[in-house]
Design a protein around this motif. Structure first.
Motif, short mmCIF file in Angstrom:
data_model
loop_
_atom_site.label_atom_id
_atom_site.label_comp_id
_atom_site.label_asym_id
_atom_site.label_seq_id
_atom_site.Cartn_x
_atom_site.Cartn_y
_atom_site.Cartn_z
N TRP A 33 0.80 -1.21 0.00
CA TRP A 33 0.00 0.00 0.00
C TRP A 33 0.84 1.26 0.00
O TRP A 33 0.35 2.32 -0.41
CB TRP A 33 -0.96 -0.02 1.19
CG TRP A 33 -2.18 -0.82 0.90
CD1 TRP A 33 -2.50 -2.05 1.39
CD2 TRP A 33 -3.25 -0.47 0.02
NE1 TRP A 33 -3.69 -2.49 0.87
CE2 TRP A 33 -4.18 -1.54 0.04
CE3 TRP A 33 -3.50 0.64 -0.78
CZ2 TRP A 33 -5.35 -1.51 -0.72
CZ3 TRP A 33 -4.67 0.67 -1.53
CH2 TRP A 33 -5.58 -0.40 -1.50
N LYS A 43 0.84 3.07 -3.21
CA LYS A 43 -0.41 3.63 -3.72
C LYS A 43 -0.55 5.08 -3.27
O LYS A 43 0.12 5.55 -2.36
CB LYS A 43 -1.60 2.81 -3.19
CG LYS A 43 -1.53 1.32 -3.52
CD LYS A 43 -1.56 1.08 -5.02
CE LYS A 43 -1.49 -0.42 -5.33
NZ LYS A 43 -1.50 -0.69 -6.77
N ALA A 88 -6.14 6.48 -2.95
CA ALA A 88 -6.42 5.04 -3.05
C ALA A 88 -6.45 4.39 -1.68
O ALA A 88 -7.34 3.58 -1.38
CB ALA A 88 -5.38 4.37 -3.94
N ASP A 100 -9.55 5.56 0.33
CA ASP A 100 -10.76 4.90 -0.18
C ASP A 100 -10.85 3.47 0.33
O ASP A 100 -11.93 2.99 0.70
CB ASP A 100 -10.78 4.92 -1.70
CG ASP A 100 -11.04 6.31 -2.28
OD1 ASP A 100 -11.51 7.18 -1.52
OD2 ASP A 100 -10.75 6.52 -3.47
N HIS A 101 -9.72 2.78 0.34
CA HIS A 101 -9.67 1.41 0.82
C HIS A 101 -10.03 1.35 2.32
O HIS A 101 -10.83 0.51 2.75
CB HIS A 101 -8.28 0.83 0.60
CG HIS A 101 -8.07 -0.53 1.19
ND1 HIS A 101 -8.69 -1.66 0.71
CD2 HIS A 101 -7.30 -0.94 2.24
CE1 HIS A 101 -8.32 -2.71 1.42
NE2 HIS A 101 -7.50 -2.30 2.36
N ARG A 119 -13.15 -0.80 3.48
CA ARG A 119 -12.78 -2.09 4.09
C ARG A 119 -12.86 -2.06 5.62
O ARG A 119 -13.18 -3.08 6.24
CB ARG A 119 -11.36 -2.47 3.64
CG ARG A 119 -10.82 -3.74 4.31
CD ARG A 119 -11.66 -4.96 3.98
NE ARG A 119 -11.15 -6.14 4.65
CZ ARG A 119 -11.43 -6.48 5.90
NH1 ARG A 119 -12.24 -5.70 6.63
NH2 ARG A 119 -10.94 -7.57 6.44
N HIS A 168 -6.70 1.37 -6.99
CA HIS A 168 -6.29 0.61 -5.81
C HIS A 168 -6.87 -0.79 -5.86
O HIS A 168 -7.81 -1.06 -6.57
CB HIS A 168 -6.71 1.33 -4.52
CG HIS A 168 -8.18 1.27 -4.22
ND1 HIS A 168 -9.08 2.13 -4.78
CD2 HIS A 168 -8.86 0.43 -3.42
CE1 HIS A 168 -10.28 1.84 -4.33
NE2 HIS A 168 -10.18 0.80 -3.51
N ALA A 212 -8.50 -3.98 -3.61
CA ALA A 212 -9.25 -4.18 -2.37
C ALA A 212 -8.63 -5.29 -1.57
O ALA A 212 -7.83 -6.05 -2.07
CB ALA A 212 -10.70 -4.50 -2.70
#
Length: 232
Positions: free
Chosen positions: A72, A75, A79, A82-83, A87, A230, A232
């Motif tokens: 990550w 990223k 991104a 948002d994850h 999540r 990105h 998930a």
């Protein structure tokens, strides 16, 4: 092995896909305690024979390739944020009410047993309130700032979020004390077992959530990179 011991456990969690699963199994704190070296973390957990951990980490590192290694920290802020929102923030909001319901049911039915997790439902309710307050601050204040600027430019609110992360870590530790490290009795009913399965998932999710923020999103040397797709 010495190099690995002297690295922070948070950096290993970031750089070695699969490492977090090993750390979960051995209850090594890579989120709130991510700044500590692997050596110090092992000493704190009083693990006298860390060789199996080293062997598994070495295997992961040996098989790591560019195609499978997409950490990550490569990223963008957008991104990663948002994850985290989908999540973890969404999952905490959806999962905690049911865990509270199950905990109250177990306490009502099995409250006379010495191994019943008395006070668990109230503790989960407190965790829910603290998490909701924390997530709202991130969603309304910190995350919009991090979409526009680097962590180095918003150090004050990040310091507050790190402090609250430490409090979440303490709440998890108390949860483990109430539940015998989230291990159900051998004769536990299905509701009790379902509750503890959910608690183990909550612990794993919350630790990973804090790890992504403390050890990646909040790092001062990380820039607000252009938005990327990105995973998930």
């Amino acid at each position: 092995m010495t190099d690995l011991l002297d690295r922070s456990i948070g950096s290993i969690a970031c750089d070695v896909p699969g490492a977090t699963q090993i750390f979960h199994e051995y209850k090594l704190d890579f989120c709130c305690g991510g700044h500590r070296s692997l050596r110090e973390t092992l000493e704190r957990r009083k693990i006298n024979n860390p060789q199996p951990i080293f062997d598994r980490l070495a295997k992961l590192m040996a098989t790591q390739t560019e195609t499978t290694h997409s950490p990550w920290h490569e990223k963008s802020n957008d991104a990663l944020i948002d994850h985290i929102l989908v999540r973890y923030h969404q999952q905490h909001r959806e999962g905690l009410p049911e865990l509270i319901r199950l905990a109250r049911r177990v306490e009502q039915v099995h409250g006379e047993r010495a191994d019943c997790p008395k006070g668990l439902a109230d503790h989960l309710s407190d965790m829910q309130q603290e998490l909701e307050s924390h997530m709202m601050k991130e969603e309304q204040i910190l995350f919009p700032m991090l979409r526009r600027a680097s962590a180095a430019q918003v150090s004050a609110p990040i310091s507050m979020m790190r402090f609250e992360h430490d409090q979440h870590g303490e709440a998890l530790a108390h949860l483990e004390q109430l539940t015998n490290d989230i291990i159900a009795p051998a004769d536990a009913c299905n509701t009790w077992r379902a509750l503890y399965a959910g608690l183990r998932q909550l612990r794993e999710d919350l630790m990973q959530h804090i790890h992504l923020e403390n050890n990646i999103l909040f790092m001062a040397d990380r820039s607000a990179a252009p938005t990327q797709a990105h995973i998930a």
